[in-house]
Design an enzyme around this catalytic site. Structure first.
Site, PDB file in Angstrom:
ATOM      1  N   HIS C 170       0.820  -1.206   0.000  1.00  0.00           N
ATOM      2  CA  HIS C 170       0.000   0.000   0.000  1.00  0.00           C
ATOM      3  C   HIS C 170       0.858   1.262   0.000  1.00  0.00           C
ATOM      4  O   HIS C 170       0.651   2.178  -0.808  1.00  0.00           O
ATOM      5  CB  HIS C 170      -0.900  -0.055   1.234  1.00  0.00           C
ATOM      6  CG  HIS C 170      -1.779   1.128   1.443  1.00  0.00           C
ATOM      7  ND1 HIS C 170      -2.847   1.419   0.612  1.00  0.00           N
ATOM      8  CD2 HIS C 170      -1.767   2.114   2.379  1.00  0.00           C
ATOM      9  CE1 HIS C 170      -3.451   2.518   1.040  1.00  0.00           C
ATOM     10  NE2 HIS C 170      -2.808   2.968   2.123  1.00  0.00           N
TER      11      HIS C 170
HETATM   12  C1  HEM Z   1       1.377   4.869   7.068  1.00  0.00           C
HETATM   13  C2  HEM Z   1       1.516   4.732   5.807  1.00  0.00           C
HETATM   14  C3  HEM Z   1       0.403   4.936   4.824  1.00  0.00           C
HETATM   15  C4  HEM Z   1       0.529   5.684   3.736  1.00  0.00           C
HETATM   16  C5  HEM Z   1       1.752   6.452   3.289  1.00  0.00           C
HETATM   17  C6  HEM Z   1      -0.720   5.616   3.060  1.00  0.00           C
HETATM   18  C7  HEM Z   1      -1.023   6.284   1.928  1.00  0.00           C
HETATM   19  C8  HEM Z   1      -2.205   6.266   1.345  1.00  0.00           C
HETATM   20  C9  HEM Z   1      -2.507   7.031   0.224  1.00  0.00           C
HETATM   21  C10 HEM Z   1      -1.551   7.935  -0.482  1.00  0.00           C
HETATM   22  C11 HEM Z   1      -3.777   6.783  -0.080  1.00  0.00           C
HETATM   23  C12 HEM Z   1      -4.551   7.407  -1.229  1.00  0.00           C
HETATM   24  C13 HEM Z   1      -4.705   6.490  -2.321  1.00  0.00           C
HETATM   25  C14 HEM Z   1      -5.799   6.977  -3.212  1.00  0.00           C
HETATM   26  O1  HEM Z   1      -6.342   8.029  -2.892  1.00  0.00           O
HETATM   27  O2  HEM Z   1      -6.028   6.290  -4.158  1.00  0.00           O
HETATM   28  C15 HEM Z   1      -4.268   5.861   0.829  1.00  0.00           C
HETATM   29  C16 HEM Z   1      -5.531   5.351   0.827  1.00  0.00           C
HETATM   30  C17 HEM Z   1      -5.993   4.470   1.695  1.00  0.00           C
HETATM   31  N1  HEM Z   1      -5.261   3.966   2.739  1.00  0.00           N
HETATM   32 FE1  HEM Z   1      -3.477   4.404   3.182  1.00  0.00          FE
HETATM   33  N2  HEM Z   1      -1.582   4.820   3.754  1.00  0.00           N
HETATM   34  C18 HEM Z   1      -0.910   4.372   4.820  1.00  0.00           C
HETATM   35  C19 HEM Z   1      -1.417   3.538   5.764  1.00  0.00           C
HETATM   36  C20 HEM Z   1      -2.638   2.972   5.678  1.00  0.00           C
HETATM   37  C21 HEM Z   1      -3.099   2.014   6.599  1.00  0.00           C
HETATM   38  C22 HEM Z   1      -2.316   1.474   7.759  1.00  0.00           C
HETATM   39  C23 HEM Z   1      -4.333   1.681   6.220  1.00  0.00           C
HETATM   40  C24 HEM Z   1      -5.272   0.722   6.805  1.00  0.00           C
HETATM   41  C25 HEM Z   1      -5.106  -0.028   7.781  1.00  0.00           C
HETATM   42  C26 HEM Z   1      -4.620   2.458   5.072  1.00  0.00           C
HETATM   43  C27 HEM Z   1      -5.822   2.370   4.433  1.00  0.00           C
HETATM   44  C28 HEM Z   1      -6.107   3.087   3.352  1.00  0.00           C
HETATM   45  C29 HEM Z   1      -7.331   3.021   2.680  1.00  0.00           C
HETATM   46  C30 HEM Z   1      -8.489   2.119   3.094  1.00  0.00           C
HETATM   47  C31 HEM Z   1      -7.253   3.896   1.629  1.00  0.00           C
HETATM   48  C32 HEM Z   1      -8.303   4.163   0.599  1.00  0.00           C
HETATM   49  C33 HEM Z   1      -8.016   3.409  -0.605  1.00  0.00           C
HETATM   50  C34 HEM Z   1      -8.433   2.015  -0.526  1.00  0.00           C
HETATM   51  O3  HEM Z   1      -9.584   1.776  -0.109  1.00  0.00           O
HETATM   52  O4  HEM Z   1      -7.636   1.192  -0.937  1.00  0.00           O
HETATM   53  N3  HEM Z   1      -3.576   3.233   4.774  1.00  0.00           N
HETATM   54  N4  HEM Z   1      -3.309   5.557   1.688  1.00  0.00           N
END
Ligand code: HEM
Ligand SMILES: Nc1nc2c(c(=O)[nH]1)N[C@H]1C(S)=C(S)[C@@H](COP(=O)(O)OP(=O)(O)OC[C@H]3O[C@@H](n4cnc5c(=O)[nH]c(N)nc54)[C@H](O)[C@@H]3O)O[C@H]1N2
Ligand SMILES: Nc1nc2c(c(=O)[nH]1)N[C@H]1C(S)=C(S)[C@@H](COP(=O)(O)OP(=O)(O)OC[C@H]3O[C@@H](n4cnc5c(=O)[nH]c(N)nc54)[C@H](O)[C@@H]3O)O[C@H]1N2
Ligand code: HEM
Ligand code: SF4
Ligand code: SF4
Ligand code: SF4
Ligand code: SF4
Ligand SMILES: [Mo]
Lengths: 832, 315, 223
Positions: C170
């Site tokens: 991710h």
């Molecule tokens: C700490 C480092 C993390 C970074 C740098 C990060 C970065 C991002 C970014 C850039 C997006 C936007 C993607 C988009 O808008 O298409 C995103 C979306 C998302 N992130 Fe993260 N994230 C991190 C951790 C997490 C964690 C730990 C979770 C869940 C446990 C998470 C769950 C999500 C979800 C659910 C989305 C919405 C897109 C999807 O449903 O796949 N993120 N994240």
């Protein structure tokens, strides 16, 4: 103990019956384990409960409380019937051959001479037939119908295995298995040791329980030999010392007896004491009584005891009754005949039967002095602790004085253990707070009394005013000074037969053989003579070596009498002076004298051929299968039911319980019946606690925090009682609400065809201390004692049990108390 | 060098480094508990409290002589009492001193995540070094004998130390010294095994055909051993495990999972790195913006709302 | 919150805050978890003050995580429902990886990769929560049998590794696909970004005239 702790390791069979050695004497019990491991000994346990001792036993048999005489009489019958006795021993060393007077008899539960009104016997028929010289007649062929062995056979013939099982509830197969094991030690080189305590003593037939076993041991030839003996495992660390120095209401030091009212003069008194031998040439050591007595009087009164005043005989108290035992004392208190009480190192509220009566009696006192290191139930009897002590302080006028004392670790002194060893101990810590040594307190009382007598005179001041009190610090005699005084010293130069000075005036005696009846020696306790000689404090010796691995360490501390470790040890050798058991000799005749591992209990140069009996204290020189008049309820033990019993006496329904036991009328009224209280109760201790004081100690409280009773699974099922659930246990005298321990270790016993349930009540909890509050088992127990000693019948009585709900959960551990230690819920009345 | 004692470590929890080896001339010790001699007096239990200054909470009576009812942070050894009736209806009261077995292959140590919180000395004693303990409770899961207990006060794990402090200066453990019947013996493991052999022979003579030594090989043997009358059924003794072994789950958890997981994580990280080098960033280009603009114009022209594309944009 | 003109809102403020709380919790959980998982990482415990502190904090962070992830879940679950486009997209994964997205069939707000991340987390985090509770010594040490705890700790650590793998993917994706970070940091993307990566989503916004998921319901697509 006739033998010693260490000597247990020499046994081939260890019998624990009438006690629970592993729990009450865990340290001494190591020797039982040693016997098992090193001597392949069998351990036999007979107890109403499967105890921790039973957990390491080879054979265990249950028995209904209070029926040991039936069991042991049955054993005697078995031994006699199967010729499993050590013949030569029995013939020579016991009174088996002596002929009993005509007129002696036993019928329907009573021996000849019974007086129903007085509940006592005229014992004149319980004696030997004497010849012209006053010696007992004997028949070595055992043909005479009235020789002791035949009377015994006749007496025990009724105790068939069926009957034993019917009375005791012991399964026959177990019983016979045990008989067989007993019998195996009739061989001259085999020994059985009998370890017992309260399971035998705390009965209305207590003393006879022990006699019965002593007789078994005589038949088996097990007295005086290594690994044998009658071994009373004593209680408090110094309870042996207590009896030795005469702290019984009928005793003086060294097992001399307090004179009776009828002993109006010294000569009258001594008449019955200086036992004349009943067989030719016997030692009958009590012939020296006068020496012991005069030396004691010299210790007590010093120069004031003179030939002219019969060694101050008149200053001794004289008993108007058999003894002022504690039962009688509390009865008198209850009747208003005793109104002051000095209670030193004793907690009768917990320790004595029928707690309700004890509380009532204490409430009638004018004053109560409690000398104790701890805050006891007795000192607090007047406080309302709720159901566990429902007192009404406002109605009690008793003035209570609490004098805090030191305890053993806070002072020097000696303790006498069960094996009669006087062991010196050294102070380990300073006493806390205001605590003072008992000696300081007693000296203080003495000086105040003395000055009051000196000032005010009084009816009879002499016994107090003339007491000898020569201690470096009169306000606080030192234990060492007292010990030296007990040993005794020469008052003038003592010479032997040749005229040579053996002891100079003022020197410590070497032993009681040096005692004189002319006032030239003094000794506070003749049997202790030898404990602190000119060589120093023998009690402080700490050489544990057991040179021949015989279980005798002669240089460890000092044993009375004369550092002898095994009493009657002459009986360990045969008629020629050779050890019965060549592998474990104790003393033997080497042609000119007795030699061996132990100090001979015999004239050291008396030839075996002289026919002097090994039981040197007895007039016959022999062990007594027939007790003559020495026991109040009969010369042979007989089965009597406990005063509260669910069963009839199947032997003689009309004489159910001990006919010679004393019962006060009010206490008889407080006895219950099997209808209302169908179960047999018994009380005992647990290894985790010592009586009523370790509940003040946190570790012990953690190990066994709360009052409970033990019941079998069958009874629990019948009564719907759950494991650990609350029960109400009641007797005619009171009730206890506590938890139930439902266990496989107590099984219903088939007594006369009826299942009989036993309820076991550990004794340790009360309303003081850090453990959880309890009622104390003595809320339930009956106020009746052994006919000879008045030891209360704590071990067999009647109970009922019901399931109940938990009491309201108030301060289970300890009620809230204020800074003075008084529960907050109470207003303080009376004075402390 | 830390302290001298630490040179005696042969194992140290959560540590891959080999402990020092110079001080290796050490005899393996063992405590031998002869159940057939034990009278359940609890002297050992109180000695343990005394020596270690432990005062667990005073509990209630719950229908057994066991008090406290279980091992706890202040109860490092506990007498357990089992009433057992065999097929013939003979009653036995099997009393066992429970406590740490000081396994040769200690499951607690294997499970412990904190470096140096559990150590094993060359003499075989397994000790908890409290200052390193983080209170996670993994040792509880690792132990096949259900021994360690975590304190609710300081969140450290506690159990019998085999009196390592006493043994270290040549004394026997406090419980051993106290036992009145000699049911607890202490010495070199070899001596203890020899002595046990004698005891077992004696028990067999007395009719305990299945008497034997409990020194379970599944955990590499233990430094606390039992002489049992029924060595064929250790579980009779208040659930002493018949075949104690470090749980397969713990084995998997502390065994293969670690390298596999680390490899997996490393693989993912490296994979990502490689991808970023090979493919480079996925950037939005001017062309994308142009396409987007074009489509937006189109939509505007066609009159705004209505024509829904696939995919939803609700939020 | 205002966004630059002509941009599309991809993540509302609430979403972003929620996401980063989740992210922070997750990172701390990973750091502390790994410290306990393997000795090579134990030094990470120093980041938390001490091993004891770390052990104490970890489960609480887990509680925070599950709460905040629930927020994310509610906001995202609809857009992460699986559909036929995802299959097509997945078939062209090689092109995706090769940055040739123009050749890849269009997808809605999230592509199959993101959905896998989403559902992966949605599955594993509750598992971690439940197993984490079971092994939470301080409060639940006595509640379950040791055997249960052994199973739980095994699942927990396997789950954690799984979650970390997903998370690595991710995060890498977030860095790799330029503009994504901005989408999560500041909330907006350019139309070109949306067109390139989530064309169907872009088109639906265009069709509805919506500027994207903002907190302001009256907002209109502006250029
Ligand atoms: C700490 C480092 C993390 C970074 C740098 C990060 C970065 C991002 C970014 C850039 C997006 C936007 C993607 C988009 O808008 O298409 C995103 C979306 C998302 N992130 Fe993260 N994230 C991190 C951790 C997490 C964690 C730990 C979770 C869940 C446990 C998470 C769950 C999500 C979800 C659910 C989305 C919405 C897109 C999807 O449903 O796949 N993120 N994240
Ligand atoms: N741990 C501990 N040790 C002690 C003490 C203590 O308080 N705590 N007290 C000390 C004192 S002062 C004493 S006197 C001794 C007492 O030592 P013991 O006499 O050994 O102790 P008890 O527990 O009173 O009773 C022993 C056993 O007698 C059994 N018993 C009861 N009735 C009968 C019966 O009719 N026949 C037979 N055969 N057995 C019966 C009981 O079930 C019990 O198991 O212990 C001493 N040692
Ligand atoms: N139901 C039932 N009742 C029994 C028994 C039974 O088996 N069943 N057993 C009986 C037997 S055998 C006995 S021995 C008694 C025991 O009864 P007690 O002798 O009353 O019992 P302890 O609790 O030992 O009480 C002794 C008191 O002495 C105090 N003490 C200790 N050291 C010293 C000291 O140096 N100086 C002074 N002044 N005080 C000191 C202690 O603090 C304690 O309060 O209980 C008897 N009661
Ligand atoms: C969701 C709620 C979570 C809870 C309640 C929780 C709870 C726990 C607990 C109680 C422990 C044992 C150590 C301790 O007591 O601190 C633990 C260990 C661990 N946790 Fe969590 N945790 C959660 C989420 C996570 C997450 C999201 C991760 C990482 C992705 C994670 C990774 C780990 C790891 C790697 C371990 C160590 C396992 C091992 O040593 O093998 N946990 N967790
Ligand atoms: S018994 Fe348990 S705590 Fe003791 S060493 Fe073995 S695994 Fe560790
Ligand atoms: S609780 Fe147990 S496993 Fe965890 S650090 Fe402490 S000793 Fe190690
Ligand atoms: S070896 Fe020491 S710590 Fe272990 S049970 Fe014995 S006394 Fe307690
Ligand atoms: S001290 Fe010895 S006899 Fe007593 S319970 Fe402990 S192991 Fe058994
Ligand atoms: Mo006693």
């Amino acid at each position: 103990m006739t033998n010693t702790w260490q000597d247990i390791k020499n046994a081939n069979v260890v019998l624990v019956m009438g006690g629970n050695a592993a729990e009450a004497h865990p340290c001494g019990f190591k020797w039982v384990i040693e016997a098992k491991i090193e001597n392949k000994a069998k351990l036999v346990v007979v107890d109403p409960r499967f105890t921790r001792t039973a957990s390491v036993a080879d054979v265990y048999a249950p028995i209904r409380p209070g029926t040991d005489i039936a069991f042991l009489s049955g054993v005697m019958r078995y031994l006699l019937e199967n010729y499993a006795i050590q013949h030569a021993y029995v013939k020579a060393y016991t009174n088996a051959s002596l002929i009993v007077k005509e007129g002696y008899g036993f019928e329907d539960g009573l021996f000849t001479g019974y007086n129903e009104e007085k509940r006592s016997y005229d014992k004149s028929s319980w004696d030997y037939e004497l010849d012209e010289q006053g010696y007992a007649k004997s028949d070595d062929t055992w043909q005479h119908p009235r020789c002791v062995i035949n009377l015994l056979k006749q007496h025990v013939a009724r105790y068939t295995p069926e009957l034993v099982s019917r009375i005791c509830g012991t399964p026959q197969d177990k019983y016979l298995e045990i008989c067989k094991i007993f019998a195996s030690t009739a061989a001259p080189d085999k020994a059985l040791t009998s370890l017992f305590a309260l399971g035998w003593t705390q009965h209305s037939v207590g003393a006879q329980n022990i006699r019965a076993m002593a007789m078994v041991q005589l038949l088996l030839g097990n007295i005086g030999v290594a690994g044998g003996g009658m071994n009373a495992l004593r209680g408090h660390s110094n309870i042996q010392g207590l009896t030795d120095v005469g702290l019984m209401s009928n005793l003086m030091p060294g097992y001399m007896t307090i004179p009776k009212d009828s002993d109006v003069t010294l000569d009258k008194y001594l008449e019955t004491k200086q036992f004349k031998p009943l067989r030719p040439g016997q030692t009958s050591y009590w012939q020296n009584y006068r020496k012991f007595f005069v030396s004691f009087q010299k210790a007590l009164y010093g120069d004031a005891a003179k030939a002219e005043n019969n060694w101050a005989y008149d200053w001794l108290p004289k008993l108007d009754v058999d003894g002022y035992d504690v039962l009688r004392a509390f009865e008198r208190m209850d009747n208003g005949q005793m109104n002051g009480y000095i209670c030193q190192g004793f907690n009768p509220m917990q320790a004595f039967p029928d707690r309700g009566k004890i509380r009532r009696s204490l409430s009638k006192l004018k004053y109560l002095v409690v000398i104790d290191p701890l805050d006891t139930e007795t000192a607090n009897f007047w406080q309302d602790y709720g159901p566990q002590n429902p007192s009404k302080p406002a109605e009690i006028q008793t003035e209570v004085f609490q004098l805090p004392t030191t305890c053993f670790a806070e002072e020097d002194g000696s303790l006498v253990n069960s094996a009669r060893w006087l062991q010196w101990h050294w102070k380990a810590a300073d006493a806390p707070g205001e605590a003072k040594p008992d000696l300081w307190i007693m000296a203080g009382l003495y000086h105040r009394l003395k000055s009051m007598y000196a000032k005010d005179g009084g009816a009879f001041p002499d016994p107090i005013l003339n007491l000898s009190w020569s201690y470096a610090d009169p306000a606080e005699p030192q234990p060492a000074e007292l010990a030296r005084e007990m040993n005794g010293r020469a008052l003038v130069d003592i010479k032997d037969d040749t005229g040579a000075v053996v002891l100079k005036a003022g020197q410590q005696l070497d032993g009681f053989a040096q005692l004189r009846d002319d006032g030239t020696t003094m000794s506070g306790c003749w049997i202790f003579a030898g404990c602190w000689t000119e060589k120093g404090n023998q009690m402080a010796r700490r050489d544990a070596s057991d040179p021949r691995d015989a279980g005798i360490a002669p240089n460890w501390a000092w044993a009375w009498p004369a550092n002898r470790r095994i009493l009657y040890n002459r009986a360990s050798a045969d008629l020629d002076g050779k050890a019965w058991n060549p592998h474990k000799p104790v003393i033997q005749w080497n042609g000119s004298k007795w030699v061996g591992f132990d100090v001979p209990d015999y004239g050291p140069t008396v030839k075996p051929q002289d026919g002097v009996g090994p039981f040197i204290m007895n007039q016959e020189g022999q062990g007594r299968l027939f007790a003559r008049g020495l026991m109040v309820e009969g010369p042979f033990p007989e089965h009597y039911e406990p005063f509260e019993s669910p069963a009839e006496n199947v032997l003689h329904p009309k004489v159910k319980s001990n006919p010679a036991a004393r019962v006060f009328p009010n206490d008889r009224k407080a006895m219950g019946t099997a209808q209302d209280f169908p179960y047999v109760g018994t009380t005992y201790r647990l290894t985790e606690h010592f009586h009523y004081w370790t509940k003040h100690s946190l570790i012990n409280a953690i190990l066994q925090p709360e009052e409970f009773v033990e019941i079998g699974e069958a009874l629990a099922k019948e009564k719907g009682i759950e494991q650990g659930g609350w029960v109400k246990v009641s007797s005619k005298r009171g009730q206890v609400i506590c938890k139930a321990f439902v266990t496989k270790r107590i099984k219903p016993l088939m007594v006369d065809g009826k299942p009989t349930h036993v309820i076991g009540c550990p004794i340790h909890w009360g309303f003081t201390g850090v453990a959880r509050k309890g009622y104390g088992a003595n809320t339930l127990t009956p106020f009746v004692g052994d006919a000879n000693t008045n030891t209360p019948e704590f071990k067999a009585f009647l109970l009922n049990i019901e399931k109940t709900s938990a009491p309201p959960a108030v301060d289970v551990a300890q009620g809230p108390r204020d800074a003075q230690g008084v529960p907050k819920s109470l207003t303080k009345v009376g004075s402390l | 060098m830390a302290d001298l004692q630490s040179q005696d470590y042969i194992r140290r929890s959560a540590t891959n480094l080999t402990p020092p080896s110079a001080r290796h001339h050490e005899l393996e010790v063992a405590k031998l508990i002869d159940v057939s001699r034990c009278i359940g007096c609890k002297a050992c239990q109180s000695a343990c409290m005394e020596w270690n200054n432990l005062r667990p909470e005073m509990e209630e009576f719950q229908g057994a002589y066991e008090n406290p009812h279980d091992l706890n942070p202040g109860t490092w050894t506990l007498m357990r009492f089992a009433e057992y009736e065999d097929e013939q209806g003979n009653l036995e009261w099997l009393i066992r001193k429970d406590g740490c077995m000081h396994c040769e292959d200690p499951g607690c140590l294997k499970a412990c995540p904190a470096p140096g919180a559990i150590v094993q000395y060359a003499n075989g004693i397994v000790d908890f070094i409290s200052e390193n303990c983080i209170g996670c409770g993994y040792c509880v899961k690792g132990c096949p004998f259900n021994i360690p207990r975590i304190s609710a006060q300081d969140h450290k794990s506690y159990k019998c130390t085999l009196c390592s402090d006493r043994v270290g200066v040549g004394l026997e453990p406090a419980c051993v010294k106290t036992c009145p019947t000699g049911a607890i013996m202490f010495g070199s493991k070899d001596d203890m095994k020899d002595w046990a052999g004698e005891r077992i022979a004696e028990l067999k003579e007395r009719g305990f055909q299945n008497a034997g030594l409990y020194d379970p090989p599944e955990v590499g043997g233990t430094h606390v051993m039992y002489v049992l009358h029924h060595a064929d059924k250790p579980s009779l003794y208040s659930g002493l495990p018949d075949k104690p072994h470090i749980s397969a789950l713990v084995g998997a958890w502390k065994g293969f999972l670690k390298p596999v997981a680390l490899a997996g994580l490393a693989f993912a990280a490296v994979g990502a790195f490689v991808h970023s080098i090979v493919s480079g960033p996925n950037e939005t280009t001017e062309a994308d913006e142009a396409h987007a603009r074009l489509e937006m114009e189109k939509a505007k022209r066609s009159g705004g709302n209505g024509a829904k594309g696939e995919g939803s944009a609700t939020s | 919150m205002s966004y630059p003109k002509g941009t599309i809102v991809r993540n509302s403020t609430l979403t972003r805050v929620n996401h980063w709380i989740t992210g922070l919790c997750f990172v701390l959980l990973t750091l502390s978890g790994l410290a306990m998982f393997h000795p090579v990482f134990f030094w990470l415990s120093n980041l938390f003050g001490s091993g004891q502190w770390m052990r104490a904090l970890h489960p609480w962070l887990g509680v925070c995580l599950i709460v905040s992830f629930l927020g994310l879940f509610i906001q995202f679950w609809r857009d992460n429902l699986w559909n036929r486009d995802d299959v097509e997209w997945a078939k062209s994964l090689d092109k995706v990886l090769d940055n040739r997205e123009e050749e890849v069939p269009p997808v809605g707000r999230f592509n199959a990769g993101q959905k896998v991340v989403f559902w992966g987390m949605a599955l594993i985090i509750p598992v971690l929560f439940v197993t984490g509770i079971l092994i939470w010594e301080v409060y639940f040490g006595e509640a379950t049998s040791i055997e249960t705890q052994r199973v739980a700790v095994l699942i927990h650590s396997m789950g954690a590794i799984g979650a970390i793998l997903i998370w690595i993917t991710h995060v890498y994706a977030a860095l790799w696909v330029k503009g994504s970070m901005r989408a999560m940091l500041h909330g907006w993307v350019t139309p070109g970004w949306a067109h390139r990566h989530h064309r169907k989503w872009f088109r639906s916004l265009v069709a509805s005239g919506s500027p994207g998921p903002t907190s302001d319901s009256t907002a209109k697509f502006r250029d």
